[in-house]
Design a protein around this motif. Structure first.
Motif, PDB file in Angstrom:
ATOM      1  N   GLY A 139       0.819  -1.216   0.000  1.00  0.00           N
ATOM      2  CA  GLY A 139       0.000   0.000   0.000  1.00  0.00           C
ATOM      3  C   GLY A 139       0.843   1.252   0.000  1.00  0.00           C
ATOM      4  O   GLY A 139       0.588   2.200  -0.752  1.00  0.00           O
ATOM      5  N   THR A 140       1.863   1.268   0.829  1.00  0.00           N
ATOM      6  CA  THR A 140       2.760   2.424   0.907  1.00  0.00           C
ATOM      7  C   THR A 140       3.501   2.623  -0.406  1.00  0.00           C
ATOM      8  O   THR A 140       3.635   3.752  -0.892  1.00  0.00           O
ATOM      9  N   MET A 141       3.958   1.540  -0.988  1.00  0.00           N
ATOM     10  CA  MET A 141       4.670   1.631  -2.261  1.00  0.00           C
ATOM     11  C   MET A 141       3.742   2.135  -3.366  1.00  0.00           C
ATOM     12  O   MET A 141       4.123   2.972  -4.179  1.00  0.00           O
ATOM     13  N   ILE A 142       2.515   1.645  -3.397  1.00  0.00           N
ATOM     14  CA  ILE A 142       1.549   2.087  -4.404  1.00  0.00           C
ATOM     15  C   ILE A 142       1.250   3.576  -4.229  1.00  0.00           C
ATOM     16  O   ILE A 142       1.170   4.321  -5.207  1.00  0.00           O
ATOM     17  N   ALA A 198      -8.240   8.053 -12.645  1.00  0.00           N
ATOM     18  CA  ALA A 198      -7.952   7.539 -13.994  1.00  0.00           C
ATOM     19  C   ALA A 198      -6.791   6.544 -13.964  1.00  0.00           C
ATOM     20  O   ALA A 198      -6.780   5.573 -14.723  1.00  0.00           O
ATOM     21  N   GLY A 199      -5.832   6.769 -13.096  1.00  0.00           N
ATOM     22  CA  GLY A 199      -4.707   5.856 -12.971  1.00  0.00           C
ATOM     23  C   GLY A 199      -5.128   4.485 -12.487  1.00  0.00           C
ATOM     24  O   GLY A 199      -4.572   3.477 -12.907  1.00  0.00           O
ATOM     25  N   TYR A 200      -6.101   4.441 -11.589  1.00  0.00           N
ATOM     26  CA  TYR A 200      -6.620   3.155 -11.121  1.00  0.00           C
ATOM     27  C   TYR A 200      -7.478   2.491 -12.189  1.00  0.00           C
ATOM     28  O   TYR A 200      -7.443   1.280 -12.351  1.00  0.00           O
ATOM     29  N   ARG A 201      -8.256   3.270 -12.917  1.00  0.00           N
ATOM     30  CA  ARG A 201      -9.182   2.729 -13.914  1.00  0.00           C
ATOM     31  C   ARG A 201      -8.475   2.162 -15.128  1.00  0.00           C
ATOM     32  O   ARG A 201      -8.849   1.102 -15.624  1.00  0.00           O
ATOM     33  N   GLY A 202      -7.478   2.877 -15.629  1.00  0.00           N
ATOM     34  CA  GLY A 202      -6.869   2.480 -16.887  1.00  0.00           C
ATOM     35  C   GLY A 202      -7.923   2.476 -17.982  1.00  0.00           C
ATOM     36  O   GLY A 202      -9.069   2.898 -17.778  1.00  0.00           O
ATOM     37  N   PHE A 249     -16.421   2.407 -15.871  1.00  0.00           N
ATOM     38  CA  PHE A 249     -17.023   1.701 -14.741  1.00  0.00           C
ATOM     39  C   PHE A 249     -17.829   2.685 -13.896  1.00  0.00           C
ATOM     40  O   PHE A 249     -17.418   3.828 -13.687  1.00  0.00           O
ATOM     41  N   ALA A 250     -18.959   2.244 -13.378  1.00  0.00           N
ATOM     42  CA  ALA A 250     -19.917   3.137 -12.718  1.00  0.00           C
ATOM     43  C   ALA A 250     -19.506   3.620 -11.321  1.00  0.00           C
ATOM     44  O   ALA A 250     -20.049   4.599 -10.836  1.00  0.00           O
ATOM     45  N   ARG A 251     -18.552   2.976 -10.684  1.00  0.00           N
ATOM     46  CA  ARG A 251     -18.170   3.359  -9.311  1.00  0.00           C
ATOM     47  C   ARG A 251     -16.725   3.825  -9.265  1.00  0.00           C
ATOM     48  O   ARG A 251     -15.919   3.480 -10.120  1.00  0.00           O
ATOM     49  N   ASP A 252     -16.398   4.565  -8.203  1.00  0.00           N
ATOM     50  CA  ASP A 252     -15.013   4.986  -7.991  1.00  0.00           C
ATOM     51  C   ASP A 252     -14.140   3.758  -7.742  1.00  0.00           C
ATOM     52  O   ASP A 252     -14.544   2.829  -7.042  1.00  0.00           O
ATOM     53  N   ASN A 259      -6.383  -1.333  -4.722  1.00  0.00           N
ATOM     54  CA  ASN A 259      -5.026  -1.744  -5.093  1.00  0.00           C
ATOM     55  C   ASN A 259      -4.983  -3.067  -5.845  1.00  0.00           C
ATOM     56  O   ASN A 259      -4.121  -3.268  -6.702  1.00  0.00           O
ATOM     57  N   ASP A 260      -5.889  -3.981  -5.543  1.00  0.00           N
ATOM     58  CA  ASP A 260      -5.907  -5.267  -6.246  1.00  0.00           C
ATOM     59  C   ASP A 260      -6.177  -5.078  -7.732  1.00  0.00           C
ATOM     60  O   ASP A 260      -5.665  -5.829  -8.564  1.00  0.00           O
ATOM     61  N   LEU A 261      -6.948  -4.080  -8.075  1.00  0.00           N
ATOM     62  CA  LEU A 261      -7.287  -3.804  -9.469  1.00  0.00           C
ATOM     63  C   LEU A 261      -6.056  -3.441 -10.294  1.00  0.00           C
ATOM     64  O   LEU A 261      -6.021  -3.664 -11.507  1.00  0.00           O
ATOM     65  N   LEU A 262      -5.041  -2.929  -9.648  1.00  0.00           N
ATOM     66  CA  LEU A 262      -3.840  -2.494 -10.363  1.00  0.00           C
ATOM     67  C   LEU A 262      -3.112  -3.641 -11.061  1.00  0.00           C
ATOM     68  O   LEU A 262      -2.361  -3.402 -12.003  1.00  0.00           O
ATOM     69  N   THR A 263      -3.345  -4.867 -10.642  1.00  0.00           N
ATOM     70  CA  THR A 263      -2.734  -5.989 -11.359  1.00  0.00           C
ATOM     71  C   THR A 263      -3.264  -6.075 -12.781  1.00  0.00           C
ATOM     72  O   THR A 263      -2.592  -6.591 -13.668  1.00  0.00           O
ATOM     73  N   LEU A 264      -4.459  -5.531 -13.008  1.00  0.00           N
ATOM     74  CA  LEU A 264      -5.057  -5.516 -14.342  1.00  0.00           C
ATOM     75  C   LEU A 264      -4.818  -4.203 -15.082  1.00  0.00           C
ATOM     76  O   LEU A 264      -4.607  -4.199 -16.291  1.00  0.00           O
ATOM     77  N   THR A 265      -4.879  -3.091 -14.354  1.00  0.00           N
ATOM     78  CA  THR A 265      -4.817  -1.789 -15.018  1.00  0.00           C
ATOM     79  C   THR A 265      -3.423  -1.178 -15.048  1.00  0.00           C
ATOM     80  O   THR A 265      -3.133  -0.359 -15.918  1.00  0.00           O
ATOM     81  N   GLN A 266      -2.573  -1.527 -14.098  1.00  0.00           N
ATOM     82  CA  GLN A 266      -1.214  -0.968 -14.020  1.00  0.00           C
ATOM     83  C   GLN A 266      -0.210  -2.072 -13.675  1.00  0.00           C
ATOM     84  O   GLN A 266       0.534  -1.970 -12.693  1.00  0.00           O
TER      85      GLN A 266
END
Length: 71
Positions: free
Chosen positions: A25-28, A36-40, A46-49, A54-61
């Motif tokens: 978490g600290t590194m992220i 936008a960085g989280y969404r990619g 996507f309808a929600r914030d 952080n888990d989503l970042l494996t897909l988007t970043q």
């Protein structure tokens, strides 16, 4: 030394389930991603914030996750 540690990790992974715990978490947070960085592109509409998911970042970043693990 790094090769020895890598070999030890590979050996453990062959024997059991391994959980790596660290300051993800600290590194992220150091990347200062906005919504936008989280969404990619994948979750652009996507309808929600998604900021803070952080888990989503494996897909988007994935490059960020790779950098963190390499560090």
């Amino acid at each position: 030394m790094k090769n020895n540690r890598s070999a030890q990790l590979v050996s453990l992974l062959r024997e059991r389930i391994v959980i790596l715990d660290g300051a993800m978490g600290t590194m992220i947070q150091s990347y200062k991603l906005d919504e936008a960085g989280y969404r990619g592109a994948r979750f652009r509409d996507f309808a929600r914030d998604l900021k803070g998911n952080n888990d989503l970042l494996t897909l988007t970043q994935p490059q960020i996750i790779r950098e963190i693990h390499a560090a």
